[in-house]
Design a protein around this motif. Structure first.
Motif, short mmCIF file in Angstrom:
data_model
loop_
_atom_site.label_atom_id
_atom_site.label_comp_id
_atom_site.label_asym_id
_atom_site.label_seq_id
_atom_site.Cartn_x
_atom_site.Cartn_y
_atom_site.Cartn_z
N LEU A 78 0.83 -1.21 0.00
CA LEU A 78 0.00 0.00 0.00
C LEU A 78 0.86 1.25 0.00
CD1 LEU A 78 -2.71 -0.88 2.69
CD2 LEU A 78 -2.81 -1.23 0.21
N ARG A 79 0.31 2.31 -0.56
CA ARG A 79 0.87 3.65 -0.45
C ARG A 79 0.12 4.37 0.67
NH1 ARG A 79 3.87 4.76 -4.95
NH2 ARG A 79 3.41 3.48 -6.75
N THR A 80 0.77 5.33 1.27
CA THR A 80 0.09 6.14 2.28
C THR A 80 0.09 7.59 1.82
OG1 THR A 80 2.13 6.38 3.53
CG2 THR A 80 0.62 4.65 4.24
N GLY A 81 -0.79 8.33 2.43
CA GLY A 81 -0.88 9.75 2.13
C GLY A 81 -1.50 10.48 3.30
N SER A 82 -1.60 11.78 3.13
CA SER A 82 -2.12 12.63 4.19
C SER A 82 -2.97 13.74 3.57
CB SER A 82 -0.95 13.23 4.96
OG SER A 82 -1.41 14.09 5.97
#
Length: 122
Positions: A78-82
């Motif tokens: 998975l990629r993460t973001g904000s």
């Protein structure tokens, strides 16, 4: 990824998705990082954050749901973001599939105010 792409991807995966989508619509900042991490590793980290926040009396919208989703996703990368609200009063963590075309989970909400943070440390 554009703002409109991310807005469209934030559905009802968790209770935090609606407020995160609203923050984007209002002009909030967002970032999605390139690195990939197995979903179950995120589950472990965020399970710890959930226990810590509960001990401090804070609730984080969508956190329990996100931990469950991440745990069940297993080794999926998975990629993460904000996402930050325009006034910085709220922040959200988003988890996306490896190609950043699907939001898998989302958690976050209002940041504690200075007074709340002081109360929690007592």
């Amino acid at each position: 990824m554009t703002r409109d792409d991310l807005i469209a991807m934030l559905r009802e995966q968790t209770p935090a998705c609606g407020p995160a989508r609203d923050a984007l619509i209002a002009g909030g900042d967002f970032v999605v990082w390139d690195g990939l991490v197995p979903a179950n590793r995120h589950a472990g980290v965020f399970r710890g954050r959930m226990r810590h926040s509960l001990r401090r009396g804070h609730t984080i919208d969508g956190l329990a749901d996100s931990v469950d989703i991440l745990k069940h996703a297993g080794e999926a990368p998975l990629r993460t973001g904000s996402i930050d609200a325009v006034d910085k009063s709220s922040v959200f963590t988003i988890f996306l599939n490896s190609t950043a075309t699907v939001v898998v989970a989302c958690c976050g909400g209002r940041r504690p105010t200075t007074m709340e943070a002081a109360d929690a440390s007592e």
